[in-house]
Design a protein around this motif. Structure first.
Motif, PDB file in Angstrom:
ATOM      1  N   UNK A  34      29.735  34.195  51.325  1.00 45.55           N
ATOM      2  CA  UNK A  34      31.120  34.639  51.136  1.00 45.55           C
ATOM      3  C   UNK A  34      31.277  35.518  49.904  1.00 45.55           C
ATOM      4  N   UNK A  35      30.227  35.587  49.078  1.00 49.64           N
ATOM      5  CA  UNK A  35      30.305  36.361  47.830  1.00 49.64           C
ATOM      6  C   UNK A  35      29.095  37.284  47.701  1.00 49.64           C
ATOM      7  N   UNK A  36      28.963  38.247  48.600  1.00 55.52           N
ATOM      8  CA  UNK A  36      27.773  39.104  48.569  1.00 55.52           C
ATOM      9  C   UNK A  36      27.777  40.040  47.357  1.00 55.52           C
ATOM     10  N   UNK A  37      26.602  40.288  46.819  1.00 47.39           N
ATOM     11  CA  UNK A  37      26.488  41.233  45.717  1.00 47.39           C
ATOM     12  C   UNK A  37      26.917  42.614  46.195  1.00 47.39           C
ATOM     13  N   UNK A  38      27.709  43.275  45.377  1.00 45.36           N
ATOM     14  CA  UNK A  38      28.175  44.612  45.714  1.00 45.36           C
ATOM     15  C   UNK A  38      29.553  44.653  46.334  1.00 45.36           C
ATOM     16  N   UNK A  39      30.059  43.508  46.833  1.00 43.52           N
ATOM     17  CA  UNK A  39      31.438  43.479  47.318  1.00 43.52           C
ATOM     18  C   UNK A  39      32.376  43.737  46.147  1.00 43.52           C
ATOM     19  N   UNK A  40      33.534  44.301  46.444  1.00 40.40           N
ATOM     20  CA  UNK A  40      34.518  44.625  45.420  1.00 40.40           C
ATOM     21  C   UNK A  40      35.408  43.411  45.186  1.00 40.40           C
ATOM     22  N   UNK A  41      35.582  43.042  43.923  1.00 45.47           N
ATOM     23  CA  UNK A  41      36.283  41.804  43.591  1.00 45.47           C
ATOM     24  C   UNK A  41      37.348  42.026  42.529  1.00 45.47           C
ATOM     25  N   UNK A  42      38.468  41.350  42.706  1.00 47.40           N
ATOM     26  CA  UNK A  42      39.496  41.287  41.662  1.00 47.40           C
ATOM     27  C   UNK A  42      40.074  39.880  41.695  1.00 47.40           C
ATOM     28  N   UNK A  43      39.901  39.137  40.594  1.00 54.75           N
ATOM     29  CA  UNK A  43      40.305  37.744  40.548  1.00 54.75           C
ATOM     30  C   UNK A  43      41.393  37.530  39.498  1.00 54.75           C
ATOM     31  N   UNK A  44      42.229  36.547  39.751  1.00 48.49           N
ATOM     32  CA  UNK A  44      43.181  36.042  38.762  1.00 48.49           C
ATOM     33  C   UNK A  44      43.092  34.515  38.811  1.00 48.49           C
ATOM     34  N   UNK A  45      43.298  33.861  37.667  1.00 48.44           N
ATOM     35  CA  UNK A  45      43.071  32.417  37.645  1.00 48.44           C
ATOM     36  C   UNK A  45      43.897  31.745  36.554  1.00 48.44           C
ATOM     37  N   UNK A  46      44.315  30.514  36.824  1.00 50.99           N
ATOM     38  CA  UNK A  46      44.984  29.688  35.829  1.00 50.99           C
ATOM     39  C   UNK A  46      44.951  28.241  36.308  1.00 50.99           C
ATOM     40  N   UNK A  47      45.269  27.320  35.414  1.00 49.39           N
ATOM     41  CA  UNK A  47      45.265  25.909  35.757  1.00 49.39           C
ATOM     42  C   UNK A  47      46.624  25.453  36.292  1.00 49.39           C
ATOM     43  N   UNK A  48      46.578  24.485  37.179  1.00 56.24           N
ATOM     44  CA  UNK A  48      47.755  23.799  37.679  1.00 56.24           C
ATOM     45  C   UNK A  48      47.600  22.320  37.351  1.00 56.24           C
ATOM     46  N   UNK A  49      48.558  21.744  36.668  1.00 55.90           N
ATOM     47  CA  UNK A  49      48.446  20.319  36.343  1.00 55.90           C
ATOM     48  C   UNK A  49      48.738  19.449  37.561  1.00 55.90           C
TER      49      UNK A  49
END
Length: 458
Positions: free
Chosen positions: A309-324
Motif C-alpha cells: 500500500x506504500x510503494x516507493x515512488x508514490x506521491x504522498x502528502x500526510x497530515x497527522x495529530x493525536x486524538x484523546x
C-alpha cells in the motif's frame, strides 16, 4: 563554497580516504541514490556521500561543515516530508550501512543506521526475537526509532525508542560518542524522540523480546457503508485491550485499484497463539466483513502485510495529530472526509496507543505522548503528478475539518513539510525547552537543521 571547481577539489581530497561512494549528478547511480520513498520529493544534492562505516560518516560531516554546505542525513529515506535529502547541499547517506548482529543469549541486537525493519526482523526472527519496529517493513530503523517508533509490539513492549539501549553518535563537532543510561545520559534522553538533531546515529543497540515466529494478526475489512458501526465498535473495543493486542483502524480503499471504499481493522497479538485466537474473537464476530484475513501469521509476514500500500515512488502528502478520544462527532467527520477522498490510494488511519507505550513518564524520554488515545493520520497518496493539487488539497481540507477534535500533541515522524507554523514545539510539548538546551550543547550552530528542527537555546 565559492566555485564548482572548489567543490570538485575538496571532493577529490575526501575521496582519497572515503571507503564508500561519492556521487555527483554525473555519477552513475546518482539519480537512484537521490530519490527518497516519497515521490513528491525531487531534490538534487550537490554531493551524496554513501557511507560504508562510522569513519565515512565522520569525514562526510566534517567535509560539509568546513565547506558550509547544507547537510541532510538519510537512513531509510522513508520520512514523508523528505527531510533526508536536499537541493544543492550534502546528503550523508547511511543506506549502505546495514550490518546487524544478534546476541540471542543477551537478547540484544546491534544494527547500523541504514538498516530497514525488514532486514532487522529477518535477523532477529531467526532466534524468535523482536523489538518494536514499524508497521511497514521498508521503513528505516533510524528515523522511526529516533522520532518515536509506533509498531505492532508497542502495547506489550513500548515504542521502538523505549527499547533502545545505546546509540553510537557522530556529533557535529566530529566526536564519536556512545549514549546510553550511564554515558552521555543527557544525549541518550534526547535522541529517544528528538530525532537527528544532535548528531548522526551510526548504530543502535536494541533490547529484544521473545516474539513469534508465528503470532496472530491480519486485516478485517467491512463495506464503507458500515464504517460508522465499525468505528463505534473499535472505540469501545480499544478501551480495554490486553498489552499483547494492537488494533489500528482505517478508512481505506480496496487494494485492487477499483476505488472501492472500505472500513478496516488491522490487528496483531504477540502472545501465544491460543491467547491470540481468543483475543480476536470479538473482532471476527462483529458484523459481516467482506474480508477476514485474521489468523496465524509470521511476525515478519505481519510486518510486511501493508508494504504494497506504500510503494516507493508514490506521491504522498500526510497530515497527522493525536486524538484523546473518538467522539461520535469525530467519527461522523472522519466518514464525511473520506467520502470525498479523490485518490484510490488515500486513507484515514487511527493508530491506537495503550499499554506499555503509555506507562512511561512524559519526561522520561524526549517523546512526550504517553496518554492512551489515537494517532490520526490523514494519508493522501497517488501516482499521477497531474493529481497532485486535488490530492494535497483533500489532505489539508480533511485535517482542517477534524481540528476541533484534535489534542495539542503531534507525532514528529508524521509531520509534513507544509506546516503554516513551526510544529516542533507541539511535537515535544513540555520537553521542548530541555531539548533546546541539549541541542545547544551538542549542535550550538544548528548544523543539523534539515530535520524537524529543534532550535538551540540561546
Amino acid at each position: 563554497m565559492s566555485t564548482v571547481q572548489d567543490l570538485a577539489r575538496h571532493i577529490d581530497e575526501l575521496a582519497k580516504s572515503f571507503a564508500g561512494h561519492l556521487l555527483q549528478s554525473s555519477t552513475p547511480g546518482y539519480d537512484d541514490a537521490r530519490r527518497v520513498h516519497n515521490g513528491l520529493i525531487d531534490k538534487r544534492p550537490a554531493l551524496i556521500a554513501r557511507c560504508a562505516g562510522v569513519a565515512d560518516v565522520a569525514d562526510a560531516l566534517e567535509f560539509g561543515r568546513e565547506l558550509g554546505l547544507e547537510i541532510a542525513v538519510r537512513g531509510g529515506g522513508h520520512n514523508v516530508a523528505g527531510r533526508a535529502t536536499i537541493d544543492g547541499g550534502l546528503m550523508i547517506d547511511l543506506a549502505p550501512m546495514k550490518g546487524i548482529h544478534v546476541d540471542a543469549g543477551r537478547k540484544v541486537a546491534h544494527a547500523q543506521g541504514g538498516a530497514t525493519w525488514r532486514e532487522f526482523n529477518r535477523e532477529t526472527q531467526l532466534h524468535g526475537l523482536a523489538t518494536t519496529g514499524g508497521v511497514v517493513s521498508t521503513t528505516g530503523i533510524a528515523g522511526l526509532t529516533l522520532g518515536g517508533g509506533v509498531g505492532w509490539l508497542m502495547g506489550k513492549h513500548g515504542l521502538a525508542l523505549d527499547n533502545l539501549l545505546s546509540a553510537r553518535i557522530v556529533t557535529p563537532d566530529g566526536k564519536i560518542l556512545t549514549a546510553n543510561a550511564e554515558e552521555n545520559s543527557d544525549l541518550f534522553w534526547a535522541v529517544r524522540g528528538g530525532g537527528g538533531n544532535f548528531g548522526i546515529v551510526a548504530s543502535f543497540e536494541f533490547k529484544l523480546h521473545p516474539v513469534g515466529p508465528m503470532i496472530t494478526g491480519g486485516l478485517i475489512a467491512h463495506p464503507f457503508e458500515r464504517a460508522r458501526d465499525l468505528l463505534h465498535f473499535y472505540r469501545d473495543f480499544t478501551q480495554s485491550l490486553p498489552d499483547e493486542l494492537i488494533v489500528f483502524a482505517g478508512l481505506v480503499h480496496a487494494p485492487d485499484g477499483s476505488g472501492t471504499k472500505l472500513a478496516a481493522l488491522v490487528c496483531a497479538h504477540c502472545g501465544d497463539e491460543s491467547a491470540g485466537a481468543e483475543a480476536m474473537k470479538p473482532l471476527k464476530a462483529f458484523g459481516t466483513p467482506v474480508v477476514d484475513a485474521v489468523g496465524p501469521i509470521s511476525y515478519c509476514g505481519l510486518n510486511s502485510l501493508l508494504d504494497a500500500a506504500y510503494p516507493k515512488g508514490a506521491l504522498n502528502h500526510w497530515k497527522s495529530s493525536f486524538l484523546s478520544q473518538l467522539s461520535d462527532d469525530t467519527i461522523d467527520n472522519l466518514i464525511e472526509c473520506f467520502a470525498r477522498c479523490p485518490t484510490p490510494m488515500g486513507q484515514l488511519l487511527l493508530e491506537h496507543f495503550h499499554g506499555a507505550a503509555c506507562r512511561v513518564g512524559v519526561s522520561d524520554t524526549a517523546f512526550p505522548h504517553r496518554g492512551a488515545g489515537y494517532n490520526l493520520v490523514v494519508l493522501s497518496e497517488w501516482l499521477q503528478p497531474a493529481d497532485t493539487r486535488k490530492c494535497t488539497q483533500w489532505a489539508r481540507d480533511s485535517y482542517d475539518a477534524l481540528k476541533p477534535w484534535m489534542s495539542p500533541g503531534r507525532y514528529v515522524n508524521y509531520l509534513g513539510d507544509d506546516e503554516g507554523s513551526d510544529p516542533t514545539a507541539a511535537a515535544y510539548g513540555v520537553n521542548y525547552p530541555r531539548l533546546q538546551k541539549i541541542k545547544a550543547k551538542y549542535d550550538p550552530y544548528n548544523i543539523l537543521h534539515m530535520n524537524q528542527n529543534i532550535v538551540p537555546a540561546p
